[in-house]
Design an enzyme around this catalytic site. Structure first.
Site, short mmCIF file in Angstrom:
data_model
loop_
_atom_site.label_atom_id
_atom_site.label_comp_id
_atom_site.label_asym_id
_atom_site.label_seq_id
_atom_site.Cartn_x
_atom_site.Cartn_y
_atom_site.Cartn_z
N GLY A 88 3.34 -4.11 3.30
CA GLY A 88 2.01 -4.70 3.15
C GLY A 88 1.83 -5.17 1.73
O GLY A 88 2.81 -5.37 1.00
N LYS A 108 7.46 5.25 0.03
CA LYS A 108 6.71 4.01 -0.24
C LYS A 108 7.06 3.49 -1.62
O LYS A 108 6.73 4.10 -2.64
CB LYS A 108 5.20 4.24 -0.13
CG LYS A 108 4.39 2.98 -0.39
CD LYS A 108 2.97 3.09 0.11
CE LYS A 108 2.08 3.89 -0.79
NZ LYS A 108 0.65 3.80 -0.38
N ASP A 206 -10.66 2.07 1.72
CA ASP A 206 -9.69 1.24 2.44
C ASP A 206 -9.42 1.81 3.83
O ASP A 206 -8.28 1.90 4.26
CB ASP A 206 -8.40 1.13 1.63
CG ASP A 206 -7.61 -0.14 1.97
OD1 ASP A 206 -8.19 -1.05 2.59
OD2 ASP A 206 -6.41 -0.21 1.62
#
Length: 381
Positions: A88, A108, A206
């Site tokens: 993303g 990540k 978010d």
């Protein structure tokens, strides 16, 4: 009766006191706002700052392990594309295996050219190290070698809610009604922990389907805390900040003014809950113009209960309790109120969803609706 949904174990109270103390110390350092302005002459000074800051703010409570870049290269076979789980705006996530602990993890790797890289990295490490709850993803560790910013999480076998809800490929089994309510309830509990147990409160900022991760039993955990903000304290009503987040999920007052409150998260929850109920994306340009914005499409339907069945995901094939659908849509509508002050507290949302879960089981879970109008509604696309 509603109080029976509350968990009041003494162990949890002790953990909460410890949490409040840690977060207060964290807040008192007043370093969070300065993260956005970090600048360094060398990579080594940047890495040392990050390590020192995490150690200082954590007051020795940081359990996250510090990994070397080499260790994570080994764990992911040099970040091999075969191990890629998703990507993303933040960077890419890989499946990895830690040989030392024989643990499967999600790695990540933040985009080195990404916006606010150091600040988001620090915020995520600190929040996930100091906050621990069943519905928040567990941070295993991090790496800050050179210009690398890598976060290592527990591996969530079923990916994200988005993977199982939106734009399903042919042949993929859709989520049943009971599982959808279970996911919504767990995600709401994650927000409840951030809003009402963390002190000061944490505004997630978010909340969206791709940030709700699912374990092998479809238990949800919130992830990706890089945009989180500490909420207002004292007599302040809001935090002023630049508008961040994902288009469609942001509360209208936050998008307009940059004034952030926990009620901004409530709106985002309402959007995701509506996605869960309808199986529709919040913004879908492939639909007719009047249906491209999910909230705009739903608002007039909220005003007429006879049209509620038109909002159920056709993939459910009518297998849901009609009363449960009505109650679920009522919760979503409350969360999506235009005026922030009229939206419910997240604890009230959790109570309503837990009641809905119990009520559904009492009705026999996924019951077929028998009236013709309902059947027609669930087939409408």
């Amino acid at each position: 009766m509603m109080s029976c949904f509350r968990c009041c174990m003494s162990e949890e109270k002790i953990a909460r006191k410890s949490l409040k103390k840690s977060i207060k110390e964290y807040h008192d350092t007043k370093t969070l706002n300065s993260f956005a302005n970090i600048s360094f002459k060398t990579d080594s000074s940047r890495r040392k700052y990050i390590t020192d800051e995490i150690a200082k703010i954590g007051k020795g409570n940081i359990s996250a392990r510090i990994f070397t870049y080499r260790e994570l290269c080994v764990a992911t076979q040099n970040f091999h594309p075969e191990y890629l789980l998703g990507e993303g705006g933040f960077g890419r996530v890989y499946k990895g295996h830690l040989e030392c602990t024989n643990q499967v993890v999600a790695v990540k790797q933040l985009d080195r050219n990404g916006f606010q890289g150091n600040r988001e990295f620090l915020v995520e490490v600190l929040i996930l190290s100091l906050l621990h709850a069943p519905n928040l993803v567990n941070l295993v560790g991090y790496c800050a070698d050179g210009d690398q910013r890598i976060l290592v999480y527990e591996y969530m076998a079923n990916g994200s809610l988005e993977d199982h809800l939106l734009d399903l490929p042919p042949g993929k089994k859709p989520l049943d009604w009971e599982t959808r309510i279970k996911i919504a309830t767990g995600a709401a509990k994650g927000l409840e922990y951030l809003h009402e147990q963390a002190n000061p409160p944490v505004i997630y900022r978010d909340f969206k389907a791709s940030n709700i991760l699912l374990d092998e039993n479809f238990n949800p955990k919130l992830s990706d805390f890089g945009l989180a903000k500490l909420g207002p304290t004292g007599d302040k009503s809001h935090v002023s900040t630049r508008v961040m987040g994902t288009y469609g999920y942001c509360a209208p007052e936050y998008a307009l003014t940059g004034q952030l409150t926990t009620k901004s998260d409530i709106y985002s929850f309402g959007v995701v809950f509506l996605e869960i109920i309808t199986g529709r994306r919040v913004i879908d340009n492939n639909r007719p113009t009047e249906e491209q914005n999910l909230v705009t499409w739903a608002q007039p339907l909220f005003k007429d209960r006879r049209k509620f069945v038109l909002m159920a995901d056709p993939l459910l094939q009518g297998k849901y309790p009609i009363k449960g659908l009505y109650q679920a849509l009522a919760v979503a509508a409350m969360c999506l109120q235009e005026e922030a002050a009229t939206r419910p507290l997240i604890s009230d949302v959790v109570t309503a969803l837990e009641f809905l879960s119990v009520d559904n089981l009492g009705e026999g879970g996924n019951e077929n609706m028998e009236n013709d109008g309902a059947d027609e509604g669930t087939k409408e696309e």
